[in-house]
Write a protein that holds these residues in place. Structure first.
Motif, PDB file in Angstrom:
ATOM      1  N   ARG A  10      10.975  -0.581  -8.683  1.00 48.54           N
ATOM      2  CA  ARG A  10      10.951  -1.261  -7.387  1.00 48.54           C
ATOM      3  C   ARG A  10      12.255  -1.027  -6.643  1.00 48.54           C
ATOM      4  NH1 ARG A  10       9.006  -6.221  -4.751  1.00 48.54           N
ATOM      5  NH2 ARG A  10      10.717  -6.937  -3.453  1.00 48.54           N
ATOM      6  N   GLU A  15      -6.133  -5.022 -10.716  1.00 47.65           N
ATOM      7  CA  GLU A  15      -5.085  -5.369  -9.790  1.00 47.65           C
ATOM      8  C   GLU A  15      -3.783  -5.594 -10.552  1.00 47.65           C
ATOM      9  OE1 GLU A  15      -8.060  -6.729 -10.019  1.00 47.65           O
ATOM     10  OE2 GLU A  15      -9.005  -6.748  -8.050  1.00 47.65           O
ATOM     11  N   ASP A  22      -1.271  -7.639 -10.106  1.00 41.44           N
ATOM     12  CA  ASP A  22      -0.882  -9.014 -10.412  1.00 41.44           C
ATOM     13  C   ASP A  22      -1.559  -9.500 -11.691  1.00 41.44           C
ATOM     14  OD1 ASP A  22      -3.343  -9.012  -8.927  1.00 41.44           O
ATOM     15  OD2 ASP A  22      -3.076 -11.148  -8.507  1.00 41.44           O
ATOM     16  N   SER A  51       4.166  -9.784 -10.796  1.00 47.54           N
ATOM     17  CA  SER A  51       4.316  -8.370 -10.483  1.00 47.54           C
ATOM     18  C   SER A  51       5.570  -8.138  -9.654  1.00 47.54           C
ATOM     19  CB  SER A  51       3.110  -7.857  -9.698  1.00 47.54           C
ATOM     20  OG  SER A  51       3.358  -6.558  -9.222  1.00 47.54           O
ATOM     21  N   HIS A  77       4.436  -6.577  -6.102  1.00 42.02           N
ATOM     22  CA  HIS A  77       3.338  -7.152  -5.336  1.00 42.02           C
ATOM     23  C   HIS A  77       3.467  -7.009  -3.827  1.00 42.02           C
ATOM     24  CE1 HIS A  77       6.029 -10.589  -4.964  1.00 42.02           C
ATOM     25  NE2 HIS A  77       5.273 -10.980  -3.969  1.00 42.02           N
ATOM     26  N   ASN A  78       4.633  -7.046  -3.288  1.00 37.74           N
ATOM     27  CA  ASN A  78       4.760  -6.954  -1.834  1.00 37.74           C
ATOM     28  C   ASN A  78       5.360  -5.619  -1.381  1.00 37.74           C
ATOM     29  OD1 ASN A  78       7.339  -7.361  -2.746  1.00 37.74           O
ATOM     30  ND2 ASN A  78       7.885  -8.877  -1.194  1.00 37.74           N
ATOM     31  N   ARG A  79       5.406  -4.656  -2.259  1.00 35.63           N
ATOM     32  CA  ARG A  79       6.016  -3.367  -1.925  1.00 35.63           C
ATOM     33  C   ARG A  79       5.052  -2.197  -1.946  1.00 35.63           C
ATOM     34  NH1 ARG A  79      11.524  -2.526  -2.111  1.00 35.63           N
ATOM     35  NH2 ARG A  79      10.825  -0.718  -0.925  1.00 35.63           N
ATOM     36  N   GLU A 126       1.146  -0.388  -1.212  1.00 40.20           N
ATOM     37  CA  GLU A 126      -0.084  -0.399  -0.432  1.00 40.20           C
ATOM     38  C   GLU A 126      -1.221  -0.133  -1.410  1.00 40.20           C
ATOM     39  OE1 GLU A 126      -2.248   2.557   2.698  1.00 40.20           O
ATOM     40  OE2 GLU A 126      -0.102   2.233   2.932  1.00 40.20           O
TER      41      GLU A 126
END
Length: 189
Positions: free
Chosen positions: A31, A46, A48, A58, A61-63, A65
Protein backbone atom coordinates in the motif's frame (compact mmCIF):
# COMPACT_ATOMS: atom_id res chain seq x y z
CA UNK A 1 6.12 -5.57 -16.84
CA UNK A 2 5.62 -1.83 -16.72
CA UNK A 3 2.47 0.26 -16.97
CA UNK A 4 1.92 3.09 -19.44
CA UNK A 5 3.30 5.45 -16.83
CA UNK A 6 6.44 3.31 -16.59
CA UNK A 7 5.60 2.14 -13.07
CA UNK A 8 6.28 -1.55 -12.45
CA UNK A 9 3.20 -3.78 -12.48
CA UNK A 10 2.78 -6.46 -9.85
CA UNK A 11 0.17 -9.05 -10.80
CA UNK A 12 -0.83 -11.44 -8.03
CA UNK A 13 -3.07 -14.31 -9.03
CA UNK A 14 -4.72 -16.41 -6.32
CA UNK A 15 -4.63 -13.51 -3.88
CA UNK A 16 -6.84 -15.54 -1.54
CA UNK A 17 -3.96 -17.83 -0.58
CA UNK A 18 -1.40 -14.99 -0.62
CA UNK A 19 -3.32 -13.09 2.05
CA UNK A 20 -3.30 -16.17 4.30
CA UNK A 21 0.39 -16.89 3.66
CA UNK A 22 1.84 -13.37 3.71
CA UNK A 23 -0.49 -11.58 6.11
CA UNK A 24 -1.68 -8.01 6.31
CA UNK A 25 1.75 -6.51 7.00
CA UNK A 26 3.02 -7.46 3.54
CA UNK A 27 0.02 -5.77 1.92
CA UNK A 28 0.50 -2.71 4.14
CA UNK A 29 3.97 -2.36 2.64
CA UNK A 30 2.55 -2.69 -0.87
CA UNK A 31 0.00 0.00 0.00
CA UNK A 32 2.83 2.36 0.83
CA UNK A 33 4.27 1.77 -2.64
CA UNK A 34 1.04 2.48 -4.55
CA UNK A 35 1.63 5.34 -6.94
CA UNK A 36 5.12 4.05 -7.64
CA UNK A 37 3.80 0.60 -8.57
CA UNK A 38 0.64 -0.70 -10.16
CA UNK A 39 -0.90 -3.55 -8.18
CA UNK A 40 -3.32 -6.01 -9.78
CA UNK A 41 -4.84 -8.62 -7.47
CA UNK A 42 -6.95 -11.52 -8.72
CA UNK A 43 -9.27 -13.11 -6.21
CA UNK A 44 -12.54 -14.99 -6.08
CA UNK A 45 -13.55 -13.02 -2.99
CA UNK A 46 -13.68 -9.46 -1.83
CA UNK A 47 -10.48 -8.29 -0.12
CA UNK A 48 -12.21 -7.13 3.05
CA UNK A 49 -13.51 -10.68 3.58
CA UNK A 50 -10.08 -12.20 2.95
CA UNK A 51 -8.40 -9.92 5.46
CA UNK A 52 -11.15 -10.40 8.05
CA UNK A 53 -10.43 -14.15 7.96
CA UNK A 54 -6.89 -13.48 9.19
CA UNK A 55 -8.16 -11.08 11.84
CA UNK A 56 -7.28 -7.85 10.07
CA UNK A 57 -8.90 -5.06 8.17
CA UNK A 58 -7.86 -4.65 4.56
CA UNK A 59 -4.94 -2.23 4.24
CA UNK A 60 -6.00 -1.70 0.62
CA UNK A 61 -9.73 -1.07 1.01
CA UNK A 62 -9.75 2.55 -0.08
CA UNK A 63 -6.81 2.44 -2.49
CA UNK A 64 -7.88 -0.07 -5.12
CA UNK A 65 -10.40 0.00 -7.92
CA UNK A 66 -12.49 -3.16 -8.08
CA UNK A 67 -13.33 -4.75 -11.40
CA UNK A 68 -15.24 -8.00 -11.55
CA UNK A 69 -14.48 -10.08 -14.62
CA UNK A 70 -17.78 -11.53 -15.70
CA UNK A 71 -18.80 -13.14 -18.95
CA UNK A 72 -17.33 -12.17 -22.28
CA UNK A 73 -19.43 -10.26 -24.78
CA UNK A 74 -20.95 -12.47 -27.51
CA UNK A 75 -18.49 -11.33 -30.16
CA UNK A 76 -15.45 -11.83 -27.92
CA UNK A 77 -16.63 -15.33 -26.94
CA UNK A 78 -17.17 -16.23 -30.59
CA UNK A 79 -13.70 -14.94 -31.51
CA UNK A 80 -12.17 -17.04 -28.74
CA UNK A 81 -14.05 -20.12 -29.93
CA UNK A 82 -12.95 -19.54 -33.53
CA UNK A 83 -9.33 -19.29 -32.42
CA UNK A 84 -9.43 -22.48 -30.39
CA UNK A 85 -11.90 -25.10 -31.57
CA UNK A 86 -14.13 -23.69 -34.35
CA UNK A 87 -15.36 -27.16 -35.38
CA UNK A 88 -16.87 -27.53 -31.92
CA UNK A 89 -18.38 -24.06 -31.59
CA UNK A 90 -21.86 -25.27 -30.64
CA UNK A 91 -20.50 -27.65 -27.99
CA UNK A 92 -18.36 -24.87 -26.51
CA UNK A 93 -21.24 -22.37 -26.46
CA UNK A 94 -23.57 -24.90 -24.84
CA UNK A 95 -21.17 -26.13 -22.15
CA UNK A 96 -19.05 -23.04 -21.42
CA UNK A 97 -21.28 -20.19 -22.59
CA UNK A 98 -19.32 -16.95 -22.57
CA UNK A 99 -17.26 -17.73 -19.47
CA UNK A 100 -13.58 -17.06 -20.30
CA UNK A 101 -12.10 -19.68 -17.98
CA UNK A 102 -14.43 -22.49 -18.98
CA UNK A 103 -14.16 -21.65 -22.70
CA UNK A 104 -10.38 -21.89 -22.43
CA UNK A 105 -10.54 -25.11 -20.44
CA UNK A 106 -12.98 -26.83 -22.79
CA UNK A 107 -11.11 -25.57 -25.85
CA UNK A 108 -7.88 -27.01 -24.47
CA UNK A 109 -9.36 -30.46 -24.01
CA UNK A 110 -11.07 -30.41 -27.42
CA UNK A 111 -7.87 -29.48 -29.22
CA UNK A 112 -5.92 -32.06 -27.21
CA UNK A 113 -8.43 -34.79 -28.06
CA UNK A 114 -8.40 -33.92 -31.76
CA UNK A 115 -4.62 -33.93 -31.94
CA UNK A 116 -4.39 -37.35 -30.29
CA UNK A 117 -7.32 -38.87 -32.19
CA UNK A 118 -9.51 -39.32 -29.11
CA UNK A 119 -13.28 -38.97 -29.20
CA UNK A 120 -14.85 -35.67 -28.23
CA UNK A 121 -16.62 -37.47 -25.36
CA UNK A 122 -13.20 -38.00 -23.75
CA UNK A 123 -12.45 -34.28 -24.01
CA UNK A 124 -15.80 -33.44 -22.45
CA UNK A 125 -15.22 -35.89 -19.59
CA UNK A 126 -11.79 -34.40 -18.86
CA UNK A 127 -13.26 -30.92 -19.03
CA UNK A 128 -16.01 -31.82 -16.58
CA UNK A 129 -13.57 -33.30 -14.05
CA UNK A 130 -11.54 -30.06 -14.02
CA UNK A 131 -14.60 -27.84 -14.21
CA UNK A 132 -16.25 -29.62 -11.28
CA UNK A 133 -13.24 -28.91 -9.07
CA UNK A 134 -13.30 -25.23 -10.05
CA UNK A 135 -17.06 -24.97 -9.48
CA UNK A 136 -16.70 -26.51 -6.01
CA UNK A 137 -14.15 -23.80 -5.18
CA UNK A 138 -16.44 -21.08 -6.49
CA UNK A 139 -19.42 -22.48 -4.58
CA UNK A 140 -17.53 -22.30 -1.28
CA UNK A 141 -16.94 -18.56 -1.62
CA UNK A 142 -20.56 -17.74 -2.42
CA UNK A 143 -22.77 -16.48 0.37
CA UNK A 144 -25.76 -18.63 1.39
CA UNK A 145 -28.04 -16.13 -0.39
CA UNK A 146 -26.01 -16.35 -3.59
CA UNK A 147 -26.04 -20.16 -3.38
CA UNK A 148 -29.82 -20.20 -2.88
CA UNK A 149 -30.40 -17.85 -5.79
CA UNK A 150 -28.19 -19.95 -8.04
CA UNK A 151 -29.92 -23.19 -6.94
CA UNK A 152 -33.29 -21.71 -7.90
CA UNK A 153 -32.14 -21.49 -11.52
CA UNK A 154 -32.48 -25.29 -11.66
CA UNK A 155 -36.26 -24.82 -11.39
CA UNK A 156 -36.28 -22.32 -14.25
CA UNK A 157 -36.25 -19.21 -12.07
CA UNK A 158 -33.89 -16.40 -12.97
CA UNK A 159 -31.13 -15.49 -10.51
CA UNK A 160 -31.54 -11.88 -9.47
CA UNK A 161 -28.58 -11.23 -7.18
CA UNK A 162 -26.32 -8.61 -8.75
CA UNK A 163 -23.19 -10.40 -7.59
CA UNK A 164 -23.86 -13.52 -9.69
CA UNK A 165 -23.51 -11.92 -13.15
CA UNK A 166 -20.60 -9.88 -11.78
CA UNK A 167 -18.86 -13.16 -10.97
CA UNK A 168 -19.74 -14.56 -14.39
CA UNK A 169 -21.98 -17.29 -12.99
CA UNK A 170 -25.19 -16.19 -14.68
CA UNK A 171 -26.04 -14.35 -17.88
CA UNK A 172 -27.66 -10.94 -17.98
CA UNK A 173 -31.08 -12.61 -17.90
CA UNK A 174 -30.20 -14.59 -14.76
CA UNK A 175 -29.59 -17.99 -16.36
CA UNK A 176 -26.55 -20.18 -15.60
CA UNK A 177 -23.65 -19.28 -17.92
CA UNK A 178 -23.40 -22.79 -19.39
CA UNK A 179 -24.42 -26.41 -19.16
CA UNK A 180 -21.32 -27.19 -17.09
CA UNK A 181 -22.73 -25.18 -14.18
CA UNK A 182 -26.23 -26.59 -14.50
CA UNK A 183 -24.98 -30.18 -14.72
CA UNK A 184 -22.67 -29.64 -11.75
CA UNK A 185 -25.47 -28.23 -9.58
CA UNK A 186 -27.82 -31.11 -10.50
CA UNK A 187 -25.18 -33.70 -9.59
CA UNK A 188 -23.57 -32.07 -6.54
CA UNK A 189 -26.34 -30.21 -4.74
Amino acid sequence: AASRSGAPVILADETDSLVRQLGARFFERLRGMLGRIVLVLASRRELDLLFSEIGSGSPLHNRLEFAWLGLLEERAADELIQLGAPRHAELMRRWAGRHPFFLQLLGFYLVEAESSGEPIAVALDRFRVQADARLRELWRVLSPREQGDLKRTLTGAAANRRSLPNRGLVTEDGRPFGEVLTAWMREEL
